[in-house]
Design an enzyme around this catalytic site. Structure first.
Site, PDB file in Angstrom:
ATOM      1  N   HIS A 216       0.819  -1.121  -0.116  1.00 19.31           N
ATOM      2  CA  HIS A 216      -0.189   0.073   0.044  1.00 19.31           C
ATOM      3  C   HIS A 216       0.838   1.342   0.039  1.00 19.31           C
ATOM      4  CE1 HIS A 216      -4.369  -1.538   0.518  1.00 19.31           C
ATOM      5  NE2 HIS A 216      -3.641  -2.403   0.350  1.00 19.31           N
ATOM      6  N   SER A 220      -0.118  -1.121  -6.438  1.00 23.34           N
ATOM      7  CA  SER A 220      -0.163  -2.283  -7.185  1.00 23.34           C
ATOM      8  C   SER A 220       0.558  -2.261  -8.376  1.00 23.34           C
ATOM      9  CB  SER A 220      -1.579  -2.892  -7.391  1.00 23.34           C
ATOM     10  OG  SER A 220      -2.162  -3.172  -6.159  1.00 23.34           O
ATOM     11  N   LYS A 244     -14.322  -8.073  -7.579  1.00 22.51           N
ATOM     12  CA  LYS A 244     -13.617  -8.988  -8.463  1.00 22.51           C
ATOM     13  C   LYS A 244     -12.930 -10.138  -7.686  1.00 22.51           C
ATOM     14  CE  LYS A 244     -10.730  -9.101 -12.622  1.00 22.51           C
ATOM     15  NZ  LYS A 244     -10.480  -8.250 -13.786  1.00 22.51           N
ATOM     16  N   ASP A 245     -12.311  -9.788  -6.650  1.00 24.76           N
ATOM     17  CA  ASP A 245     -11.675 -10.735  -5.591  1.00 24.76           C
ATOM     18  C   ASP A 245     -12.710 -11.718  -5.152  1.00 24.76           C
ATOM     19  OD1 ASP A 245      -9.067  -9.794  -6.016  1.00 24.76           O
ATOM     20  OD2 ASP A 245      -8.998  -8.668  -4.241  1.00 24.76           O
ATOM     21  N   GLU A 288       5.484 -33.951  -0.480  1.00 22.24           N
ATOM     22  CA  GLU A 288       4.376 -33.571  -0.910  1.00 22.24           C
ATOM     23  C   GLU A 288       4.533 -32.729  -2.239  1.00 22.24           C
ATOM     24  OE1 GLU A 288       1.883 -34.759   0.517  1.00 22.24           O
ATOM     25  OE2 GLU A 288       0.668 -33.076   1.371  1.00 22.24           O
TER      26      GLU A 288
END
Lengths: 436, 199
Positions: A216, A220, A244-245, A288
């Site tokens: 922040h 972005s 959107k998220d 894994e």
């Protein structure tokens, strides 16, 4: 000292709190007004998705810990009890078990997004490094969590990985004894892994907060890789990207649920349903899936490098793989961020993804097995090519391509590139060196 | 540092010492040093608590192994300190194979004589943990894969050990480790206790 100095835009009880502890101002500024580039694609969902997965893992983990017993004689059975007797225990455990894989899927896509669109470059270097720190913490947490059910893979995985530290010159053996709390992986080891497995997610949570604060400050990145230059290039975070998220999160959770309900053991290994036996090594110790490329890098160093023996070399290579990733902001010399404008580098990045998938297969198979029977090429041979390529990508390709590649012309602004202008086609200009 | 502290501290320290170290510098340094030392001392119990505890150390005491049921060519595995110990009653051919190997052929050169006790050459006692990454090598049971050199084979990353437990091929850097042990009598070996010098 005459009361709150900050005037608040809030009134009433919210205002009273906000003048004393500005949480509401903070949320308003950082999650409502926060100007985000208007051209995010769905790759930008995965930070939020990873956060959701962290919360899911912590929530399921806390209730699982209420039923789990960290003792070598009881751990395996306590997990089976969770599966059979505890109310909804099967669901919580499968959510936690598959959640780890889904968390890594989200984070790996998030990292790929960063590499493809050059999010690691100036001024986001520290943001990137915090991300690599998060990856390392996640790997440590996932590794220790996998040990807790005390199955065959738990035990032997713990043995192989803790033995890595014995490669450290001079103090290696003392360090492994200290890590184990005994002469081998045993009850003290299980106890401390449980303790640390519970602790580390909170550390991850703290670093996530730093990661978000750093984001922040600089803002972005976006698919074009150019900085927003005016308010017309951005939209407020809420409601545009909260919406959107949310959509991306729901789609991701559907995939997650599909694994949990229809193929809960698809990403696991059947040997971990056999209780740990210190006398019987499984035929193939396989970690894994999310560790396979790193495991392959470890195993592909089976030769001495000057005075460094193969064992130490493998360990250094494995940790070095994470170090070169953290150094990407300085290794990449191109002023252009997004691969959309990097006609040469984008193919190298595709090649890196193929290389990592190849390393994944190398890690999953026995080194001396042939890839195709009769061809005479073993998985180790493939590892001998794929492992160096990973390092060549970061140490040679990144600096050189950045220097010699001719980037495509960058758009003048985000708005010009994504919205049709009244006069016709979007305007472009050839000035890659001016940005960044 | 002495300069700035001296200049700023002059008023309260009674006199301008110029480049000289002041009482305040001394207090800063000693207080700082003792904070660091005190911190390190305070951390030590936390770190040391993770080292093996008294009960773990006690459980790691020596174990007696009766060799009477063991016949030539056979091997047994016993647990010591949570790890498998391999005891193999080697055949004459196996001993000869180990002794005839030139030291130049070895990754970690050691003679067979150095790895057994004099008078008990037929018994090889090694820690059954691959020196690469800690797997248990195969070769103890009848029908196990024993690798190219007839000793042990580690299935994890393909290390081959010979009939003296020495590494011959693969990623392991060292021979299988010979634990401290001694013979109480001809048919009893005590693992975890060093007797007459060998190794």
């Amino acid at each position: 000292m005459s009361g709150p100095s900050q005037p608040s835009q809030f009134t009433g009880a919210v205002g009273w709190i906000d003048r004393r502890l500005p949480v509401f101002s903070y949320l308003e500024k950082e999650y409502r007004q926060f100007p985000a580039p208007r051209n995010f694609n769905y790759f930008w969902n995965f930070g939020a998705i990873a956060t959701v997965m962290l919360v899911v893992m912590m929530a399921t983990g806390i209730v699982l810990a209420m039923q789990y017993t960290p003792h070598v004689d009881m751990a395996f059975n306590s997990v089976e009890r969770i599966m059979r007797d505890v109310n909804n225990g099967w669901l919580l455990r499968y959510l936690h078990m598959n959640g780890a894989s889904m968390f890594f899927i989200a984070v790996y896509i998030h990292i790929f997004r960063g590499l493809w669109y050059g999010s690691y470059k100036q001024p986001r270097e520290l943001l990137w490094i915090l991300g690599v720190v998060l990856l390392v913490l996640m790997m440590a947490t996932a590794f220790m969590g996998y040990v807790l059910p005390w199955g065959q893979m738990s035990f032997w995985g713990a043995k192989v990985i803790t033995n890595l530290f014995s490669a450290i010159p001079l103090v290696g053996d003392s360090i492994t004894t200290w890590l184990w709390g005994g002469f081998t992986v045993d009850n003290p080891t299980l106890n401390r892994f449980f303790s640390l497995h519970y602790l580390l997610p909170f550390v991850i949570f703290g670093v996530v907060i730093l990661h978000v604060i750093a984001l922040h400050v600089v803002g972005s990145n976006n698919p074009l890789g150019i900085d927003p230059k005016s308010p017309r290039d951005t939209v407020p975070f809420h409601p545009y990207y909260t919406a959107k998220d949310s959509f991306g999160i729901v789609v991701f959770l559907i995939v997650y649920a599909a694994f949990v309900f229809f193929a809960p053991n698809f990403m696991g290994h059947p040997d971990n349903y056999i209780p740990a036996d210190p006398l019987l090594t499984p035929a193939h110790i396989v970690p894994e899936w999310y560790f396979l490329p790193f495991y392959a890098i470890l195993r592909s160093v089976d030769f001495d490098i000057w005075f460094i023996d193969a064992k130490l070399g493998g360990v250094l290579a494995m940790f070095g793989a994470l170090v070169v990733l953290a150094l990407a902001p300085w290794l990449d010399r191109s002023p252009v961020r997004s691969c959309r404008f990097r006609p040469v580098y984008r193919w190298f990045l595709v090649l890196l993804v193929i290389d990592l998938i190849a390393l994944g297969y190398v890690g999953a198979n026995a080194p001396d097995d042939e890839i195709l029977s009769g061809l005479g090429i073993t998985w180790l041979d493939l590892g001998h090519i794929a492992m160096p390529w990973y390092f060549i990508h970061f140490l040679v390709v990144m600096p050189l391509v950045g220097k010699f590649e001719r980037p495509l012309p960058l758009p003048l602004s985000i708005r010009d590139a994504v919205l049709p202008t009244r006069g016709g086609a979007p305007m472009t200009t050839a000035a890659p060196s001016k940005q960044a | 540092m002495a300069e700035t502290a001296g200049a700023h501290g002059a008023g309260s320290q009674g006199g301008d010492h110029g480049d000289e170290a002041t009482r305040r510098d001394f207090l800063y340094l000693t207080a700082g040093a003792f904070t660091v030392i005190g911190g390190a001392v305070a951390i030590w119990p936390f770190i040391n608590s993770m080292n093996p505890s008294a009960d773990v150390l006690a459980a790691g005491g020596p174990v007696d192994v009766d060799l009477t049921p063991l016949e030539e060519g056979q091997a047994i595995t016993v647990m010591w300190r949570g790890e498998p110990m391999f005891v193999r009653y080697r055949t004459q051919a196996e001993i000869e194979a180990a002794r005839e190997t030139p030291l130049d052929d070895l990754i970690d050169p050691q003679t067979d004589e150095e790895r057994v006790k004099p008078g008990h050459e037929q018994y090889l006692v090694v820690r059954g943990i691959c020196t690469h990454l800690g797997c248990v090598p195969l070769g103890q049971r009848q029908g196990d894969e024993r690798g190219e050199y007839g000793g042990w084979y580690c299935p994890c990353h393909g290390s081959h050990y010979d009939t003296s437990g020495r590494i011959r091929r693969g990623p392991a850097p060292m021979n299988l480790i010979v634990p401290p042990y001694t013979f109480a009598d001809d048919k009893t070996v005590v693992i975890g206790e060093e007797g007459e010098a060998a190794a």
